[in-house]
Design a protein around this motif. Structure first.
Motif, PDB file in Angstrom:
ATOM      1  N   ASP A 142       0.847  -1.191   0.000  1.00 54.24           N
ATOM      2  CA  ASP A 142       0.000   0.000   0.000  1.00 54.24           C
ATOM      3  C   ASP A 142       0.885   1.245   0.000  1.00 54.24           C
ATOM      4  O   ASP A 142       1.894   1.293   0.701  1.00 54.24           O
ATOM      5  CB  ASP A 142      -0.900   0.022   1.232  1.00 54.24           C
ATOM      6  CG  ASP A 142      -1.959  -1.061   1.198  1.00 54.24           C
ATOM      7  OD1 ASP A 142      -2.292  -1.537   0.097  1.00 54.24           O
ATOM      8  OD2 ASP A 142      -2.453  -1.427   2.273  1.00 54.24           O
TER       9      ASP A 142
ATOM     10  N   ARG B 274      -4.745   2.943   2.298  1.00 48.12           N
ATOM     11  CA  ARG B 274      -5.804   2.499   1.386  1.00 48.12           C
ATOM     12  C   ARG B 274      -6.779   3.634   1.062  1.00 48.12           C
ATOM     13  O   ARG B 274      -7.269   3.743  -0.039  1.00 48.12           O
ATOM     14  CB  ARG B 274      -6.590   1.337   1.991  1.00 48.12           C
ATOM     15  CG  ARG B 274      -5.757   0.107   2.283  1.00 48.12           C
ATOM     16  CD  ARG B 274      -5.374  -0.661   1.055  1.00 48.12           C
ATOM     17  NE  ARG B 274      -6.545  -1.304   0.481  1.00 48.12           N
ATOM     18  CZ  ARG B 274      -6.613  -1.757  -0.744  1.00 48.12           C
ATOM     19  NH1 ARG B 274      -5.590  -1.649  -1.540  1.00 48.12           N
ATOM     20  NH2 ARG B 274      -7.702  -2.322  -1.207  1.00 48.12           N
ATOM     21  N   HIS B 275      -7.053   4.460   2.053  1.00 45.54           N
ATOM     22  CA  HIS B 275      -7.987   5.578   1.909  1.00 45.54           C
ATOM     23  C   HIS B 275      -7.217   6.875   2.127  1.00 45.54           C
ATOM     24  O   HIS B 275      -6.518   7.006   3.138  1.00 45.54           O
ATOM     25  CB  HIS B 275      -9.124   5.469   2.917  1.00 45.54           C
ATOM     26  CG  HIS B 275      -9.909   4.210   2.785  1.00 45.54           C
ATOM     27  ND1 HIS B 275      -9.538   3.048   3.423  1.00 45.54           N
ATOM     28  CD2 HIS B 275     -11.016   3.920   2.075  1.00 45.54           C
ATOM     29  CE1 HIS B 275     -10.409   2.097   3.119  1.00 45.54           C
ATOM     30  NE2 HIS B 275     -11.306   2.597   2.294  1.00 45.54           N
TER      31      HIS B 275
ATOM     32  N   LYS C 269      -6.182   2.539 -10.043  1.00 43.99           N
ATOM     33  CA  LYS C 269      -6.851   1.250 -10.183  1.00 43.99           C
ATOM     34  C   LYS C 269      -6.174   0.156  -9.366  1.00 43.99           C
ATOM     35  O   LYS C 269      -6.823  -0.765  -8.900  1.00 43.99           O
ATOM     36  CB  LYS C 269      -6.872   0.830 -11.651  1.00 43.99           C
ATOM     37  CG  LYS C 269      -7.668   1.741 -12.545  1.00 43.99           C
ATOM     38  CD  LYS C 269      -7.580   1.284 -13.983  1.00 43.99           C
ATOM     39  CE  LYS C 269      -8.275   2.262 -14.900  1.00 43.99           C
ATOM     40  NZ  LYS C 269      -8.084   1.927 -16.302  1.00 43.99           N
TER      41      LYS C 269
ATOM     42  N   GLN D  48      -3.376   0.560  -6.794  1.00 44.84           N
ATOM     43  CA  GLN D  48      -2.801   0.776  -5.472  1.00 44.84           C
ATOM     44  C   GLN D  48      -3.684   1.574  -4.527  1.00 44.84           C
ATOM     45  O   GLN D  48      -3.639   1.353  -3.324  1.00 44.84           O
ATOM     46  CB  GLN D  48      -1.460   1.520  -5.593  1.00 44.84           C
ATOM     47  CG  GLN D  48      -0.364   0.720  -6.227  1.00 44.84           C
ATOM     48  CD  GLN D  48       0.898   1.546  -6.341  1.00 44.84           C
ATOM     49  OE1 GLN D  48       1.039   2.366  -7.234  1.00 44.84           O
ATOM     50  NE2 GLN D  48       1.804   1.344  -5.417  1.00 44.84           N
TER      51      GLN D  48
ATOM     52  N   HIS E 140      -7.133   2.601  -3.036  1.00 42.00           N
ATOM     53  CA  HIS E 140      -8.507   2.107  -2.922  1.00 42.00           C
ATOM     54  C   HIS E 140      -9.520   3.248  -2.988  1.00 42.00           C
ATOM     55  O   HIS E 140     -10.538   3.140  -3.654  1.00 42.00           O
ATOM     56  CB  HIS E 140      -8.658   1.321  -1.616  1.00 42.00           C
ATOM     57  CG  HIS E 140     -10.036   0.830  -1.371  1.00 42.00           C
ATOM     58  ND1 HIS E 140     -10.599  -0.184  -2.114  1.00 42.00           N
ATOM     59  CD2 HIS E 140     -10.984   1.218  -0.489  1.00 42.00           C
ATOM     60  CE1 HIS E 140     -11.821  -0.404  -1.681  1.00 42.00           C
ATOM     61  NE2 HIS E 140     -12.089   0.433  -0.710  1.00 42.00           N
ATOM     62  N   ALA E 141      -9.237   4.339  -2.283  1.00 50.82           N
ATOM     63  CA  ALA E 141     -10.172   5.470  -2.249  1.00 50.82           C
ATOM     64  C   ALA E 141      -9.393   6.770  -2.076  1.00 50.82           C
ATOM     65  O   ALA E 141      -8.446   6.838  -1.302  1.00 50.82           O
ATOM     66  CB  ALA E 141     -11.158   5.310  -1.110  1.00 50.82           C
TER      67      ALA E 141
END
Length: 79
Positions: A3, A29-30, A61, A63, A65-66
């Protein structure tokens, strides 16, 4: 694939988009980014976000997530 860190996401954006100010926070991730760029002048919010996604390319797309964003033209940004 590990990540990305907030600093890496910041570097990815900065490499593809000239920014007057750029802050990225997140947990791997976020992420939340505040992006100030002259390239946003006259663009809608959707077009601004598309410009950031283009700078991130495939990383968006694979690595990231948001990503929540506040995208501002320099004249809209107050420190």
């Amino acid at each position: 694939m590990a990540d990305p860190t907030p600093q890496e996401v910041r570097d990815f954006i900065a490499a593809g988009l000239p920014c007057a100010h750029l802050e990225v926070e997140g947990d791997g991730r976020h992420f939340f980014a505040t992006i100030v760029s002259a390239e946003f002048t006259g663009l809608t919010r959707i077009k601004r976000h598309q410009r950031v996604y283009a700078a991130l390319g495939e990383r968006m797309k694979e690595q990231i997530h948001a990503l929540s964003m506040k995208t501002l033209a320099p004249e809209e940004w107050t420190q």
